[in-house]
Write an enzyme that holds these catalytic residues in place. Structure first.
Site, PDB file in Angstrom:
ATOM      1  N   VAL A  64       0.804  -1.230   0.000  1.00 30.75           N
ATOM      2  CA  VAL A  64       0.000   0.000   0.000  1.00 30.75           C
ATOM      3  C   VAL A  64       0.838   1.283   0.000  1.00 30.75           C
ATOM      4  O   VAL A  64       0.290   2.377  -0.036  1.00 30.75           O
ATOM      5  CB  VAL A  64      -1.005   0.050   1.184  1.00 30.75           C
ATOM      6  CG1 VAL A  64      -2.149  -0.908   0.970  1.00 30.75           C
ATOM      7  CG2 VAL A  64      -0.316  -0.147   2.525  1.00 30.75           C
ATOM      8  N   ASN A  90      -7.300  -0.609   5.741  1.00 31.73           N
ATOM      9  CA  ASN A  90      -7.072  -1.295   7.014  1.00 31.73           C
ATOM     10  C   ASN A  90      -5.604  -1.686   7.235  1.00 31.73           C
ATOM     11  O   ASN A  90      -5.203  -1.942   8.375  1.00 31.73           O
ATOM     12  CB  ASN A  90      -7.985  -2.537   7.038  1.00 31.73           C
ATOM     13  CG  ASN A  90      -7.626  -3.506   8.112  1.00 31.73           C
ATOM     14  OD1 ASN A  90      -7.881  -3.261   9.299  1.00 31.73           O
ATOM     15  ND2 ASN A  90      -6.976  -4.622   7.738  1.00 31.73           N
ATOM     16  N   SER A 142      -7.275   4.836  15.287  1.00 29.59           N
ATOM     17  CA  SER A 142      -6.916   4.161  16.541  1.00 29.59           C
ATOM     18  C   SER A 142      -7.148   5.090  17.725  1.00 29.59           C
ATOM     19  O   SER A 142      -7.048   6.315  17.599  1.00 29.59           O
ATOM     20  CB  SER A 142      -5.445   3.761  16.507  1.00 29.59           C
ATOM     21  OG  SER A 142      -5.019   3.360  17.788  1.00 29.59           O
ATOM     22  N   TYR A 156       3.231   5.936  15.428  1.00 32.68           N
ATOM     23  CA  TYR A 156       1.965   5.218  15.244  1.00 32.68           C
ATOM     24  C   TYR A 156       0.793   6.142  15.594  1.00 32.68           C
ATOM     25  O   TYR A 156      -0.160   6.273  14.820  1.00 32.68           O
ATOM     26  CB  TYR A 156       1.934   3.959  16.111  1.00 32.68           C
ATOM     27  CG  TYR A 156       0.670   3.141  15.939  1.00 32.68           C
ATOM     28  CD1 TYR A 156       0.541   2.236  14.885  1.00 32.68           C
ATOM     29  CD2 TYR A 156      -0.402   3.286  16.815  1.00 32.68           C
ATOM     30  CE1 TYR A 156      -0.624   1.493  14.713  1.00 32.68           C
ATOM     31  CE2 TYR A 156      -1.573   2.553  16.646  1.00 32.68           C
ATOM     32  CZ  TYR A 156      -1.679   1.659  15.603  1.00 32.68           C
ATOM     33  OH  TYR A 156      -2.840   0.927  15.432  1.00 32.68           O
ATOM     34  N   ALA A 157       0.878   6.803  16.751  1.00 30.26           N
ATOM     35  CA  ALA A 157      -0.219   7.667  17.199  1.00 30.26           C
ATOM     36  C   ALA A 157      -0.442   8.806  16.198  1.00 30.26           C
ATOM     37  O   ALA A 157      -1.588   9.100  15.817  1.00 30.26           O
ATOM     38  CB  ALA A 157       0.085   8.214  18.587  1.00 30.26           C
ATOM     39  N   ALA A 158       0.652   9.423  15.741  1.00 30.84           N
ATOM     40  CA  ALA A 158       0.517  10.547  14.797  1.00 30.84           C
ATOM     41  C   ALA A 158      -0.037  10.062  13.460  1.00 30.84           C
ATOM     42  O   ALA A 158      -0.865  10.746  12.836  1.00 30.84           O
ATOM     43  CB  ALA A 158       1.875  11.220  14.595  1.00 30.84           C
ATOM     44  N   SER A 159       0.380   8.858  13.036  1.00 34.18           N
ATOM     45  CA  SER A 159      -0.134   8.349  11.757  1.00 34.18           C
ATOM     46  C   SER A 159      -1.644   8.153  11.843  1.00 34.18           C
ATOM     47  O   SER A 159      -2.381   8.456  10.903  1.00 34.18           O
ATOM     48  CB  SER A 159       0.562   7.033  11.370  1.00 34.18           C
ATOM     49  OG  SER A 159       0.148   5.954  12.191  1.00 34.18           O
ATOM     50  N   LYS A 160      -2.117   7.675  12.988  1.00 30.22           N
ATOM     51  CA  LYS A 160      -3.549   7.394  13.123  1.00 30.22           C
ATOM     52  C   LYS A 160      -4.351   8.692  13.301  1.00 30.22           C
ATOM     53  O   LYS A 160      -5.494   8.796  12.843  1.00 30.22           O
ATOM     54  CB  LYS A 160      -3.796   6.430  14.276  1.00 30.22           C
ATOM     55  CG  LYS A 160      -3.240   5.026  14.003  1.00 30.22           C
ATOM     56  CD  LYS A 160      -3.886   4.396  12.777  1.00 30.22           C
ATOM     57  CE  LYS A 160      -3.438   2.972  12.533  1.00 30.22           C
ATOM     58  NZ  LYS A 160      -4.090   2.376  11.349  1.00 30.22           N
TER      59      LYS A 160
HETATM   60  N1  LIG Z   1      -4.936  -4.661  16.876  1.00 30.82           N
HETATM   61  C1  LIG Z   1      -5.170  -3.526  17.495  1.00 30.82           C
HETATM   62  O1  LIG Z   1      -5.123  -3.436  18.719  1.00 30.82           O
HETATM   63  C2  LIG Z   1      -5.541  -2.288  16.698  1.00 30.82           C
HETATM   64  C3  LIG Z   1      -6.065  -1.184  17.383  1.00 30.82           C
HETATM   65  C4  LIG Z   1      -6.395  -0.042  16.670  1.00 30.82           C
HETATM   66  C5  LIG Z   1      -6.192  -0.008  15.306  1.00 30.82           C
HETATM   67  N2  LIG Z   1      -5.674  -1.086  14.667  1.00 30.82           N
HETATM   68  C6  LIG Z   1      -5.460  -0.979  13.225  1.00 30.82           C
HETATM   69  O2  LIG Z   1      -6.171  -1.991  12.551  1.00 30.82           O
HETATM   70  C7  LIG Z   1      -5.517  -2.306  11.321  1.00 30.82           C
HETATM   71  C8  LIG Z   1      -5.354  -3.823  11.199  1.00 30.82           C
HETATM   72  O3  LIG Z   1      -4.474  -4.265  12.219  1.00 30.82           O
HETATM   73  P1  LIG Z   1      -4.470  -5.750  12.823  1.00 30.82           P
HETATM   74  O4  LIG Z   1      -4.635  -5.624  14.265  1.00 30.82           O
HETATM   75  O5  LIG Z   1      -5.367  -6.633  12.046  1.00 30.82           O
HETATM   76  O6  LIG Z   1      -2.940  -6.138  12.589  1.00 30.82           O
HETATM   77  P2  LIG Z   1      -2.277  -7.303  11.734  1.00 30.82           P
HETATM   78  O7  LIG Z   1      -0.824  -7.136  11.902  1.00 30.82           O
HETATM   79  O8  LIG Z   1      -2.903  -8.610  12.045  1.00 30.82           O
HETATM   80  O9  LIG Z   1      -2.701  -6.914  10.233  1.00 30.82           O
HETATM   81  C9  LIG Z   1      -2.103  -5.887   9.499  1.00 30.82           C
HETATM   82  C10 LIG Z   1      -2.001  -6.336   8.050  1.00 30.82           C
HETATM   83  O10 LIG Z   1      -1.451  -5.244   7.282  1.00 30.82           O
HETATM   84  C11 LIG Z   1      -0.551  -5.814   6.338  1.00 30.82           C
HETATM   85  N3  LIG Z   1       0.445  -4.849   5.871  1.00 30.82           N
HETATM   86  C12 LIG Z   1       1.490  -4.324   6.558  1.00 30.82           C
HETATM   87  N4  LIG Z   1       2.214  -3.521   5.762  1.00 30.82           N
HETATM   88  C13 LIG Z   1       1.613  -3.536   4.546  1.00 30.82           C
HETATM   89  C14 LIG Z   1       1.880  -2.904   3.300  1.00 30.82           C
HETATM   90  N5  LIG Z   1       2.945  -2.102   3.140  1.00 30.82           N
HETATM   91  N6  LIG Z   1       1.049  -3.146   2.264  1.00 30.82           N
HETATM   92  C15 LIG Z   1      -0.015  -3.965   2.408  1.00 30.82           C
HETATM   93  N7  LIG Z   1      -0.321  -4.594   3.553  1.00 30.82           N
HETATM   94  C16 LIG Z   1       0.478  -4.379   4.604  1.00 30.82           C
HETATM   95  C17 LIG Z   1       0.107  -6.973   7.089  1.00 30.82           C
HETATM   96  O11 LIG Z   1       0.703  -7.910   6.189  1.00 30.82           O
HETATM   97  C18 LIG Z   1      -1.057  -7.533   7.883  1.00 30.82           C
HETATM   98  O12 LIG Z   1      -1.707  -8.586   7.179  1.00 30.82           O
HETATM   99  C19 LIG Z   1      -4.196  -1.543  11.344  1.00 30.82           C
HETATM  100  O13 LIG Z   1      -4.344  -0.350  10.586  1.00 30.82           O
HETATM  101  C20 LIG Z   1      -4.015  -1.212  12.802  1.00 30.82           C
HETATM  102  O14 LIG Z   1      -3.203  -0.081  13.005  1.00 30.82           O
HETATM  103  C21 LIG Z   1      -5.357  -2.228  15.323  1.00 30.82           C
END
Ligand SMILES: NC(=O)c1ccc[n+]([C@@H]2O[C@H](COP(=O)([O-])OP(=O)(O)OC[C@H]3O[C@@H](n4cnc5c(N)ncnc54)[C@H](O)[C@@H]3O)[C@@H](O)[C@H]2O)c1
Length: 250
Positions: A64, A90, A142, A156-160
């Site tokens: 992405v 996502n 987030s 991470y916080a700033a990106s979100k």
């Molecule tokens: N798990 C949590 O506690 C939480 C809380 C708030 C927000 N989020 C957000 O939810 C989203 C999903 O996270 P998750 O918990 O399922 O984590 P996860 O690590 O299980 O999934 C993240 C996915 O993103 C993919 N990814 C990473 N870099 C990539 C790239 N350059 N191109 C394409 N795909 C890429 C990974 O391969 C992975 O499959 C994220 O944006 C995360 O920041 C998660």
């Protein structure tokens, strides 16, 4: 009859914990889903499972942060299904550590994968959605983007925070085309991401949470489903907290 019959969906990070739950949930409502991720084998496994259960899905390897990859993904979907109704931005990565110790390269990497990707992917699908005069974009923000990084890094916080602000800009720009753009701000969700937390940090956060648990990926997918159906047709530019009430206690 599903709520998403005939709809075509792209889920970035579709191989991850939350991404897989979103794909399965939207397929159950009749959507054709593109599981897009940098990790192709995990997407393919998910697609096999979905097809076995009678659903429509396609796996596409996409980084992405790479505009050419994203354009290729959009072209492939348009060739196969001729439309894009829903984009779920996502994909994301976590990072840890204080500002004092954060490498510049880490800052750039996190901002590129978590924030710039939302700009690139949204830009890439909006032409198709504008022509259709309808569309839904859902972005994964987030809790950290609202309160700053404590366990997670400032990057991470700033990106979100950026993702949630970009959601508002996109919502304003795309409203005239009947495209809704919203975000979620989840607290901890039970995926590989929280499994990587430093020892004790997750338990401490759960303890601080009024509902005394972390979310399941399905808890998040349920809210995404609401945001991509006509049940939420009058909601745009919103960031929905899905955090067990923790914001009340911070
Ligand atoms: N798990 C949590 O506690 C939480 C809380 C708030 C927000 N989020 C957000 O939810 C989203 C999903 O996270 P998750 O918990 O399922 O984590 P996860 O690590 O299980 O999934 C993240 C996915 O993103 C993919 N990814 C990473 N870099 C990539 C790239 N350059 N191109 C394409 N795909 C890429 C990974 O391969 C992975 O499959 C994220 O944006 C995360 O920041 C998660």
């Amino acid at each position: 009859m599903g709520k998403l019959d005939g709809k075509v969906v792209i889920v970035t990070g579709g191989a991850g914990g939350i991404g897989q739950a979103i794909c399965r949930t939207l397929v159950r409502e009749g959507a054709a889903v593109v599981a897009s991720d940098i990790d192709l084998p995990r997407c393919q496994k998910l697609v096999e499972e979905i097809e076995k259960s009678g659903g429509q899905a396609m796996a596409i390897q996409t980084d992405v942060t790479n505009k050419a990859d994203i354009m290729r993904m959009v072209d492939t979907v348009m060739q196969k299904w001729g439309r894009i109704d829903i984009l779920v931005n996502n994909a994301g990565i976590i990072s840890f550590g204080p500002v004092a110790e954060l490498a510049e390269e880490e800052w750039d990497r996190v901002l590129r994968i978590n924030l710039k990707s939302v700009f690139l992917c949204s830009q890439a699908v909006m032409g198709a959605m504008k022509k259709q005069k309808s569309g839904k974009i859902v972005n994964m923000g987030s809790l950290a983007g609202k309160v700053g990084g404590i366990v997670v890094s400032s990057a991470y916080a700033a990106s979100k925070a950026g993702v949630m602000c970009l959601t508002l800009s996109l919502a304003k720009e795309l409203a005239p085309f009947n495209i809704n753009v919203n975000a979620l701000a989840p607290g901890p969700v039970d995926t590989d991401m929280t499994r990587a937390f430093p020892p004790g940090a997750l338990d401490q956060t759960i303890n601080q949470t009024p509902l005394k648990r972390q979310a399941t990926p399905q808890d998040i997918a349920n809210v995404v489903l609401f945001l991509v159906t006509e049940d939420s047709r009058h909601i745009t530019g919103e960031v929905i907290d899905v955090n067990g009430g923790i914001l009340m206690d911070i």
